[in-house]
Design an enzyme around this catalytic site. Structure first.
Site: not given
Ligand code: SIN
Length: 485
Positions: A32, A109, A222, A267, A327, A362
């Site tokens: 795009k 994470e 996020h 999350r 996000h 996710r």
């Molecule tokens: C992040 O860096 O916190 C995002 C990573 C993700 O969305 O998988």
């Protein structure tokens, strides 16, 4: 114009797919705006894969299912997890400068029970995008930038290419396979860390062509977008993995009041907690990175420290204001494990698609690998043979598009982190007065959110605040209506 394969979108999924199939077929890739611009480019965290000796596929699968909150497609999760390491190694072989010390440096994470995040500093996506763009543009792939796809050529459940517009000129691209890789929808919300191009175009195109969409109500917010006017900058979850804390305006940690896993909860839980704490206290919430050793912060998060410094924050001595931000779309165009939609000749990969691997939320760093793994599977599928060419006439669908900012405000207010019947119905009624593909996508999300009368994963209803077994199903929506399966 004719091509064997038309790829729409140039993030990790579209670019890696184009590279893989271009050895055996003619490929045209349209974007795009410019080809360097995509959601991939802004990814900070990394790619989740089983590399360490104390890790295994069963653990990565279990973590993914936990976050997915009961509705993951288990087969899709298995495919994702078991193919992730090879896909990451493939990217490494192309020259992406992942952090290594002999082997990959593995970050942590939320909810990951092991260290498994492969990354390139805190600019992982940018490094990947650059390497893939270099490879794609040096090869024999035709890349058409600034080409906006306005409709899919489709007839009786069969797709035969797309209509694009560039500089006001309309062109028809006939293709034996048309692959949607247009990314997500974050920019339908007034607060997002996605770039402006992420408006869910592929979702609207697929819906108009007769494809089924799945789990559209599951929008991941996020928790830690930097709250600073005029920026949509993200503060990666890997910061919390290294010890950064969430605090309120009084400097008190608050996550323990919301979940036993505190900053490392899923999350959706952390995003809701930030939202609710800000509402409760009437003040912003903050991310405190001072808990991370200065040398680690500087070495592992150079882009974040530089950006915060540029905006006037001293991350080494003070917390920075954060807010949840739209996000990632966990749902999308329904695909099978080879990337096929239910329209023949139309395929989808990456964030625009939904195999069910992410369920209702996710797991962090499972999205870039999703783009890689499913694009490889689609490439393998198409290598077995393309459908015969068809000549499908263009049907003109020109209509004025309503203002995006009106849609963004409605979606943030009524289809955001906390939803209820009244707000959703109001939003739907307002969206019905609007036109254009942004309104179509927003309407699909809202209709699915209205139909799911429970709270699960990223979808939280204040009027149905618990999980209900009856809804342990995927939401399907197409031109015929909405159903659960
Ligand atoms: C992040 O860096 O916190 C995002 C990573 C993700 O969305 O998988």
């Amino acid at each position: 114009m004719k091509t064997d394969i038309l790829v729409i979108g140039g993030g990790i999924a579209g670019l890696s797919f184009a590279l893989r199939v271009s050895k055996r077929a003619s490929v045209t890739l349209v974007t795009k705006t410019e080809v360097m611009e995509s959601n991939t480019r802004y990814a900070q965290g990394g790619l989740a894969g089983v590399f360490s000796e104390n890790d295994d596929f069963a653990l990565h699968v279990a973590d993914t299912l936990k976050v997915g909150d009961g509705i993951c497609n288990k087969e899709a999760v298995k495919v994702l997890v078991e193919n992730a390491p090879d896909s990451i190694t493939w990217l490494d072989s192309l020259g992406v400068a992942f952090d290594k010390n002999g082997s990959f440096h593995l970050g942590k994470e939320a909810v990951h029970s092991r260290r498994r995040i492969v990354h390139a500093g805190d600019s992982t996506g940018k490094s990947i995008q650059q390497v893939l763009v270099d490879r794609v543009t040096e090869g024999k792939i035709t890349v058409l930038e600034q080409h906006d796809v306005v409709s899919i050529l489709s007839e009786k459940g069969r797709c035969g290419g797309a209509v694009v517009v560039c500089d006001g000129e309309r062109k028809i691209i006939h293709a034996r396979a048309t692959v949607l890789a247009t990314g997500g929808i974050g920019n339908l919300y007034s607060r997002t860390c996605n770039p402006a191009i992420a408006t869910g175009d592929g979702i609207a195109l697929a819906y108009e062509a007769g494809a089924t969409l799945m789990d559209m109500e599951f929008i991941q917010f996020h928790p830690t977008g930097l709250l600073h006017k005029g920026t949509n900058f993200l503060l990666t979850e890997r910061l919390r993995g290294e010890g950064a804390l969430l605090v309120n305006a009084q400097g008190e940690r608050f996550m323990e009041h919301y979940h036993p896993e505190r900053e490392m909860a899923a999350r959706d839980i952390v995003a809701r907690a930030c939202f609710m704490e800000a509402q409760k206290t009437g003040a912003d919430v903050y991310l405190d990175m001072t808990t991370i050793a200065k040398d680690v912060l500087e070495k592992e998060f150079p882009a974040i420290t530089a950006k915060c410094t540029l905006l006037g924050y001293d991350v080494f001595s003070e917390p920075v204001p954060v807010s949840p931000t739209a996000h990632y779309l966990c749902g999308g165009v329904k695909i099978d494990l080879s990337g096929r939609t239910d329209v023949d000749g139309l395929y989808a990969i990456g964030e625009v698609s939904c195999s069910g691997a992410h369920g209702a939320d996710r797991l962090a760093s499972n999205s870039l690998v999703d783009g890689l793994v499913f694009s490889k599977r689609l490439a393998e599928h198409l290598e077995k043979g393309l459908l015969e060419p068809v000549e499908i006439e263009e049907t003109l669908l020109d209509e004025e598009s309503s203002s995006l900012s009106a849609i963004q405000a409605l979606m943030w207010e009524h289809v955001g982190i906390v939803r209820n019947q009244q707000g959703l119905q109001y939003c739907l009624d307002e969206l019905k007065k609007l036109t254009g593909r942004n309104a179509t996508v927003a309407e699909m999300i809202t209709r699915c959110a209205l139909a799911r009368e429970e709270s699960r994963g990223t979808h939280y209803r204040s009027d149905f605040s618990t999980k209900i077994d009856l809804f342990r199903k995927h939401t399907l929506i197409n031109k015929e209506g909405i159903s659960f399966e």
